[in-house]
Design a protein around this motif. Structure first.
Motif, PDB file in Angstrom:
ATOM      1  N   GLU A 180       0.837  -1.192   0.000  1.00  9.70           N
ATOM      2  CA  GLU A 180       0.000   0.000   0.000  1.00  9.70           C
ATOM      3  C   GLU A 180       0.874   1.245   0.000  1.00  9.70           C
ATOM      4  O   GLU A 180       2.045   1.202   0.362  1.00  9.70           O
ATOM      5  CB  GLU A 180      -0.913   0.003   1.232  1.00  9.70           C
ATOM      6  N   LYS A 181       0.255   2.375  -0.395  1.00  8.47           N
ATOM      7  CA  LYS A 181       0.975   3.647  -0.431  1.00  8.47           C
ATOM      8  C   LYS A 181       1.594   3.968   0.923  1.00  8.47           C
ATOM      9  O   LYS A 181       2.731   4.443   1.008  1.00  8.47           O
ATOM     10  CB  LYS A 181       0.024   4.776  -0.837  1.00  8.47           C
ATOM     11  N   GLU A 182       0.848   3.712   1.990  1.00  7.47           N
ATOM     12  CA  GLU A 182       1.346   4.036   3.332  1.00  7.47           C
ATOM     13  C   GLU A 182       2.545   3.167   3.692  1.00  7.47           C
ATOM     14  O   GLU A 182       3.482   3.620   4.361  1.00  7.47           O
ATOM     15  CB  GLU A 182       0.227   3.857   4.367  1.00  7.47           C
ATOM     16  N   LEU A 236       4.711   1.942   1.525  1.00 11.14           N
ATOM     17  CA  LEU A 236       5.836   2.481   0.755  1.00 11.14           C
ATOM     18  C   LEU A 236       6.433   3.695   1.461  1.00 11.14           C
ATOM     19  O   LEU A 236       7.653   3.847   1.548  1.00 11.14           O
ATOM     20  CB  LEU A 236       5.381   2.859  -0.654  1.00 11.14           C
ATOM     21  N   LYS A 237       5.556   4.553   1.951  1.00  9.93           N
ATOM     22  CA  LYS A 237       6.013   5.756   2.653  1.00  9.93           C
ATOM     23  C   LYS A 237       6.780   5.393   3.924  1.00  9.93           C
ATOM     24  O   LYS A 237       7.841   5.953   4.203  1.00  9.93           O
ATOM     25  CB  LYS A 237       4.822   6.650   3.005  1.00  9.93           C
ATOM     26  N   GLU A 238       6.257   4.444   4.691  1.00 10.99           N
ATOM     27  CA  GLU A 238       6.919   4.039   5.935  1.00 10.99           C
ATOM     28  C   GLU A 238       8.291   3.425   5.652  1.00 10.99           C
ATOM     29  O   GLU A 238       9.257   3.684   6.373  1.00 10.99           O
ATOM     30  CB  GLU A 238       6.037   3.034   6.687  1.00 10.99           C
ATOM     31  N   LEU A 239       8.374   2.604   4.617  1.00 13.49           N
ATOM     32  CA  LEU A 239       9.667   2.012   4.256  1.00 13.49           C
ATOM     33  C   LEU A 239      10.680   3.089   3.897  1.00 13.49           C
ATOM     34  O   LEU A 239      11.844   3.024   4.300  1.00 13.49           O
ATOM     35  CB  LEU A 239       9.498   1.050   3.085  1.00 13.49           C
ATOM     36  N   PHE A 240      10.236   4.071   3.147  1.00 12.38           N
ATOM     37  CA  PHE A 240      11.152   5.147   2.747  1.00 12.38           C
ATOM     38  C   PHE A 240      11.544   5.988   3.957  1.00 12.38           C
ATOM     39  O   PHE A 240      12.722   6.353   4.118  1.00 12.38           O
ATOM     40  CB  PHE A 240      10.506   6.024   1.678  1.00 12.38           C
ATOM     41  N   ASP A 241      10.573   6.296   4.807  1.00 15.33           N
ATOM     42  CA  ASP A 241      10.866   7.109   5.996  1.00 15.33           C
ATOM     43  C   ASP A 241      11.845   6.395   6.923  1.00 15.33           C
ATOM     44  O   ASP A 241      12.757   7.021   7.478  1.00 15.33           O
ATOM     45  CB  ASP A 241       9.569   7.433   6.750  1.00 15.33           C
ATOM     46  N   ASP A 242      11.653   5.092   7.104  1.00 15.73           N
ATOM     47  CA  ASP A 242      12.464   4.339   8.064  1.00 15.73           C
ATOM     48  C   ASP A 242      13.812   3.893   7.490  1.00 15.73           C
ATOM     49  O   ASP A 242      14.797   3.804   8.228  1.00 15.73           O
ATOM     50  CB  ASP A 242      11.693   3.107   8.551  1.00 15.73           C
ATOM     51  N   PHE A 243      13.838   3.580   6.181  1.00 19.19           N
ATOM     52  CA  PHE A 243      15.037   2.949   5.617  1.00 19.19           C
ATOM     53  C   PHE A 243      15.558   3.640   4.357  1.00 19.19           C
ATOM     54  O   PHE A 243      16.402   3.088   3.649  1.00 19.19           O
ATOM     55  CB  PHE A 243      14.754   1.475   5.291  1.00 19.19           C
ATOM     56  N   GLY A 244      15.057   4.838   4.088  1.00 21.41           N
ATOM     57  CA  GLY A 244      15.462   5.544   2.875  1.00 21.41           C
ATOM     58  C   GLY A 244      16.960   5.727   2.756  1.00 21.41           C
ATOM     59  O   GLY A 244      17.548   5.505   1.692  1.00 21.41           O
ATOM     60  N   ASP A 245      17.592   6.118   3.872  1.00 15.51           N
ATOM     61  CA  ASP A 245      19.044   6.339   3.839  1.00 15.51           C
ATOM     62  C   ASP A 245      19.791   5.045   3.528  1.00 15.51           C
ATOM     63  O   ASP A 245      20.734   5.031   2.732  1.00 15.51           O
ATOM     64  CB  ASP A 245      19.530   6.906   5.177  1.00 15.51           C
ATOM     65  N   GLU A 269       6.787  12.115  -4.120  1.00 15.40           N
ATOM     66  CA  GLU A 269       6.065  10.870  -3.834  1.00 15.40           C
ATOM     67  C   GLU A 269       6.283   9.848  -4.949  1.00 15.40           C
ATOM     68  O   GLU A 269       6.495   8.662  -4.679  1.00 15.40           O
ATOM     69  CB  GLU A 269       4.568  11.160  -3.688  1.00 15.40           C
ATOM     70  N   ALA A 270       6.249  10.301  -6.194  1.00 18.65           N
ATOM     71  CA  ALA A 270       6.472   9.389  -7.324  1.00 18.65           C
ATOM     72  C   ALA A 270       7.894   8.840  -7.292  1.00 18.65           C
ATOM     73  O   ALA A 270       8.117   7.655  -7.558  1.00 18.65           O
ATOM     74  CB  ALA A 270       6.215  10.125  -8.644  1.00 18.65           C
ATOM     75  N   PHE A 271       8.857   9.698  -6.970  1.00 20.88           N
ATOM     76  CA  PHE A 271      10.250   9.260  -6.854  1.00 20.88           C
ATOM     77  C   PHE A 271      10.393   8.244  -5.722  1.00 20.88           C
ATOM     78  O   PHE A 271      11.028   7.200  -5.885  1.00 20.88           O
ATOM     79  CB  PHE A 271      11.146  10.474  -6.589  1.00 20.88           C
TER      80      PHE A 271
END
Length: 218
Positions: free
Chosen positions: A28-30, A32-41, A67-69
């Motif tokens: 889900e979109k949420e 994806l967002k959580e994964l990026f927020d937590d593990f983006g670096d 968001e698309a990126f």
């Protein structure tokens, strides 16, 4: 002491059961967002190390918004984790670490997969290219790329180029679908990636030649 959570482990928490059962998966979109927020670096660090921050900035500008990126990066990473989670025998294994190294999406398609493309176009004459486009690489039409011994080294050498070329021509989900259709059997997936690349290269070349012929007639 609790084992440190990593991006790879978190992704497998979310899709591991689906992978083991051979089922399709989607986030889900949420999520994806959580994964990026937590593990983006962690996910982007290999790209920064290899190409620098300007590389990521340029890549981000090729998407309509942040968001698309973000979704593009995470979906590519999830797809990569899925691929790396099965060994050459098709058995599920949890990879210790998966790193994401993306190549810039070039607008000039002739730059993409250039070295491999030149090899294909010098190996197969126009008649063979037409047969490959019409019937595919199976049944020996791609006679220099027919066996595992010929295909796997090419995949390992040109993987990044072929992946970005197929993404460019067929869309981001094409490789994930290809992997799922092969029941997560890694060697068969590699064969399909190489053959798909050959078919796309031959098709692009024939279309280019046809356009040149039409221009000359005009």
């Amino acid at each position: 002491m609790a084992e440190k959570q990593t991006a790879t482990k978190k992704v497998l928490e979310l899709i591991g059961d689906s992978l083991k059962k051979g089922k399709n998966y989607s986030l889900e979109k949420e999520q994806l967002k959580e994964l990026f927020d937590d593990f983006g670096d962690e996910i982007l660090d290999p790209m920064k190390s290899k190409h620098g921050e300007k590389y990521i900035q340029k890549l981000s500008k090729e998407h309509e918004n942040l968001e698309a990126f973000r979704d593009y990066i995470i979906n590519r990473f999830v797809s990569l984790v899925a691929q790396k989670s099965f060994n050459e025998y098709g058995m599920f294994e949890e990879p210790e670490y998966v790193k994401l190294i993306l190549a810039l999406a070039k607008t000039d398609e002739e730059v993409l997969i250039k070295e491999f493309s030149e090899d294909i176009l010098t190996t197969y004459d126009l008649e063979t290219q037409r047969e490959i486009v019409e019937h595919g690489c199976m049944n020996g039409r791609a006679y220099n790329h027919a066996s595992l011994e010929e295909i796997i080294p090419l995949y390992d050498k040109y993987e990044e180029d072929m992946v970005k070329y197929i993404d460019k021509k067929c869309g981001e989900k094409a490789l994930t679908s290809m992997f799922e259709q092969n029941k997560y059997y890694l060697n068969q997936y590699k064969i399909d990636v190489v053959w798909s690349s050959i078919e796309l290269i031959a098709k692009a070349n024939l279309e280019k030649l046809d356009e040149e012929d039409e221009e000359e007639e005009d």
